[in-house]
Each structure stands twice: as C-alpha cells, then as structure tokens.
Write a protein that holds these residues in place. Structure first.
Motif, PDB file in Angstrom:
ATOM      1  N   GLY A  28       0.816  -1.212   0.000  1.00 38.45           N
ATOM      2  CA  GLY A  28       0.000   0.000   0.000  1.00 38.45           C
ATOM      3  C   GLY A  28       0.848   1.259   0.000  1.00 38.45           C
ATOM      4  O   GLY A  28       0.610   2.196  -0.780  1.00 38.45           O
ATOM      5  N   ILE A  29       1.855   1.289   0.866  1.00 38.20           N
ATOM      6  CA  ILE A  29       2.759   2.441   0.910  1.00 38.20           C
ATOM      7  C   ILE A  29       3.499   2.571  -0.416  1.00 38.20           C
ATOM      8  O   ILE A  29       3.634   3.662  -0.976  1.00 38.20           O
ATOM      9  CB  ILE A  29       3.747   2.306   2.073  1.00 38.20           C
ATOM     10  N   GLY A  30       3.995   1.444  -0.945  1.00 34.25           N
ATOM     11  CA  GLY A  30       4.743   1.487  -2.195  1.00 34.25           C
ATOM     12  C   GLY A  30       3.916   1.972  -3.365  1.00 34.25           C
ATOM     13  O   GLY A  30       4.377   2.771  -4.181  1.00 34.25           O
ATOM     14  N   ILE A  31       2.678   1.493  -3.472  1.00 34.05           N
ATOM     15  CA  ILE A  31       1.796   1.937  -4.557  1.00 34.05           C
ATOM     16  C   ILE A  31       1.527   3.431  -4.454  1.00 34.05           C
ATOM     17  O   ILE A  31       1.547   4.157  -5.452  1.00 34.05           O
ATOM     18  CB  ILE A  31       0.478   1.146  -4.520  1.00 34.05           C
ATOM     19  N   SER A  32       1.285   3.900  -3.240  1.00 35.21           N
ATOM     20  CA  SER A  32       1.005   5.320  -3.050  1.00 35.21           C
ATOM     21  C   SER A  32       2.216   6.167  -3.405  1.00 35.21           C
ATOM     22  O   SER A  32       2.089   7.227  -4.016  1.00 35.21           O
ATOM     23  CB  SER A  32       0.583   5.575  -1.600  1.00 35.21           C
ATOM     24  N   ILE A  33       3.401   5.702  -3.036  1.00 38.69           N
ATOM     25  CA  ILE A  33       4.622   6.423  -3.385  1.00 38.69           C
ATOM     26  C   ILE A  33       4.825   6.411  -4.892  1.00 38.69           C
ATOM     27  O   ILE A  33       5.151   7.438  -5.506  1.00 38.69           O
ATOM     28  CB  ILE A  33       5.843   5.787  -2.694  1.00 38.69           C
ATOM     29  N   ARG A  34       4.634   5.277  -5.497  1.00 36.18           N
ATOM     30  CA  ARG A  34       4.903   5.139  -6.937  1.00 36.18           C
ATOM     31  C   ARG A  34       4.063   6.080  -7.785  1.00 36.18           C
ATOM     32  O   ARG A  34       4.511   6.583  -8.818  1.00 36.18           O
ATOM     33  CB  ARG A  34       4.660   3.695  -7.366  1.00 36.18           C
TER      34      ARG A  34
END
Length: 289
Positions: free
Chosen positions: A127-133
């Motif tokens: 979730g964090i990675g998708i939001s950052i990406r």
C-alpha cells in the motif's frame, strides 16, 4: 531497451489513474494495519509503530495519531517538493487516516499472529509502495521504504533510523510481550520488502535526450530545479537549428523534467530511454552523475 517520447501517455501522467492509485494504496495500507496487525498488537516500526503505541497507551484511534505524526513531515518537506506532489502526499495521508478510522471497529481477519504478520506486513508495504509510486506518500522518514525513492537514506541517517525502529519494537515487546515483538519484526521486514517490490525500477536512472532551440536555458533550469547536469551533445545551429541535450533522470522525475522543458520550448522533443543492458547513458555517467 525501452524508448518512449514525452508525447506518449503513461499511468504516471494520468491524473485520474494517479489519484485512484494513491487512494487504493492508502486504503490497502489501512487494511494491513487495522484488519491484521493492530488487532494482534503487532507493531510494524516507524511512525506507524509509534502511532500504534500512542493509540494503545491513550486508547485513542490509531488514525488520529497517523495523521498528527505524519503531517509535520509533509509541512517540513514543502520547500523541497512541488505543490502538486505535496497535494498528492496529503491525499495519501488522508486516505490512510480515513481508512484506519473506518476499519477500526471491524474484527481481525486473521486468527493467528503469524498469518496476521505476513498478510498485514505485505498489505502495509504494498500500500505504501503503490502510493509512493503514483505520487503520494503514506509514510514518513521512519516508515519502511519512504527513503527508497532515490536509493535509500543518507549514510549518516541509517543508524538513527535503525535505532528509532529498534526502540519502537522494544517498546512493543515490553507492552505486548516478546512473542508479539518477534511477529512484529516479521511484519516489518515483509512491509519493507513490499515497498521494494512496488518501487522496483522506479528510481533507476533513465537516459533523457532533449532536442530544442533553447538548450542553454533548459540546461540551467534543470540544474536549478532538479539538480541534474545536462550535457550539451550538439549546439544549436546559427540558422536556428535545434541542439541536443543529454541528462539522466529517474521515472519519478520524468513529469517534472518534461514540464520544465516545455516551459522554455513547447516545440522541443524529449526521448526517454530505459536501462536494459548497456545504456547510452553509461557513456556520460561519469561526467554527469
């Protein structure tokens, strides 16, 4: 080797897709926290773990502390990031907070701590990675992967971050027991790996070729705004023939780089080349990076 001109459309450049992805990332991270980790008293580390500790000690909602503890990082970094990026970041934080508040009253999905640690850690990290990406950040300097955008934190900060996370996990062990602390470590490591998977190839340098009649102004603007050195491959001709610039940029910087170039020359041509095997950019890497 992949080749793409600035005229091609990608998900990173479509605002509706970016917004939906940031929302989905924030909600997925909230699911990992509220439906897996927190019901089993598992602390993932970082600001999220600190928020969980305060939530337990004060019996207040986790979402409140997630918002209060992450907001200062956004405000402090406002001078280093654009307004658009700051808004996307705030959107990610609001989705994480709202998702946490909405899911707080629901029962845990997993009955075993190990299953909760695995599923919760992956949901949180992805979730964090998708939001950052896609342009928003749901974590902060202490959370897994926040500083992976440009290859990780500075060397001098690694020790401080490690000690901070160790202190959070130790506090969780004293409060909830050492079995929970071991499961929390598993959740933290899986969250970190989830972020790495989501951000794969995002910060890798890509070769950028710019053809324009205003190479000097563009080169200066790129150095001031992105701190990127642009090498003049071919100077503009006396009869107004366009020149060519070369520089390196990550995928995170593509949209901003294109915007800067278009401000000076709307008729310019921009070509991005992805690294696969030997990249033409390797010829210039020593001189530019």
């Amino acid at each position: 080797m992949n080749k793409r001109t600035s005229g091609a459309y990608s998900p990173l450049q479509r605002k509706p897709v970016r917004i939906l992805s940031i929302v989905a990332g924030g909600l997925l991270a909230a699911v990992g926290l509220e439906l897996f980790l927190i019901p089993h008293k598992l602390i993932p580390g970082g600001i999220t773990g600190l928020s969980a500790l305060f939530s337990h000690m004060t019996e207040m909602r986790l979402g409140l502390f997630l918002f209060l503890f992450n907001l200062p990082f956004i405000l402090l970094s406002r001078k280093q990031i654009s307004l658009q990026f700051a808004l996307y970041t705030m959107l990610g934080l609001l989705c994480l907070t709202a998702g946490s508040l909405a899911l707080h009253s629901y029962p845990a999905v997993a009955g075993e701590p190990l299953t909760a640690a695995i599923a919760g850690g992956l949901c949180l990290g992805l979730g964090i990675g998708i939001s950052i990406r896609f342009g928003g950040i749901t974590g902060s300097a202490g959370d897994p992967g926040y500083l992976l955008l440009k290859g990780g934190p500075p060397k001098y900060a690694e020790t401080a971050i490690m000690l901070f996370n160790c202190a959070i996990l130790l506090c969780g062990g004293f409060l909830f027991g050492w079995d929970q602390a071991m499961y929390s470590i598993i959740a933290y490591l899986l969250a970190f790996e989830g972020v790495r998977i989501s951000l794969r190839d995002l910060s890798r340098s890509r070769a950028v070729w710019i053809t324009s009649r205003r190479c000097e102004e563009i080169s200066k603007a790129l150095k001031e705004s992105l701190e990127r050195e642009a090498k003049l491959v071919q100077a503009s001709g006396p009869a107004g023939q366009p020149g060519t610039l070369f520089c390196l940029a990550s995928r995170l910087e593509e949209e901003k780089l294109t915007s800067i170039v278009r401000q000076y020359d709307k008729d310019s041509q921009i070509v991005f080349r992805g690294a696969s095997g030997r990249d033409p950019g390797d010829l210039f890497r020593k001189n530019i990076s």
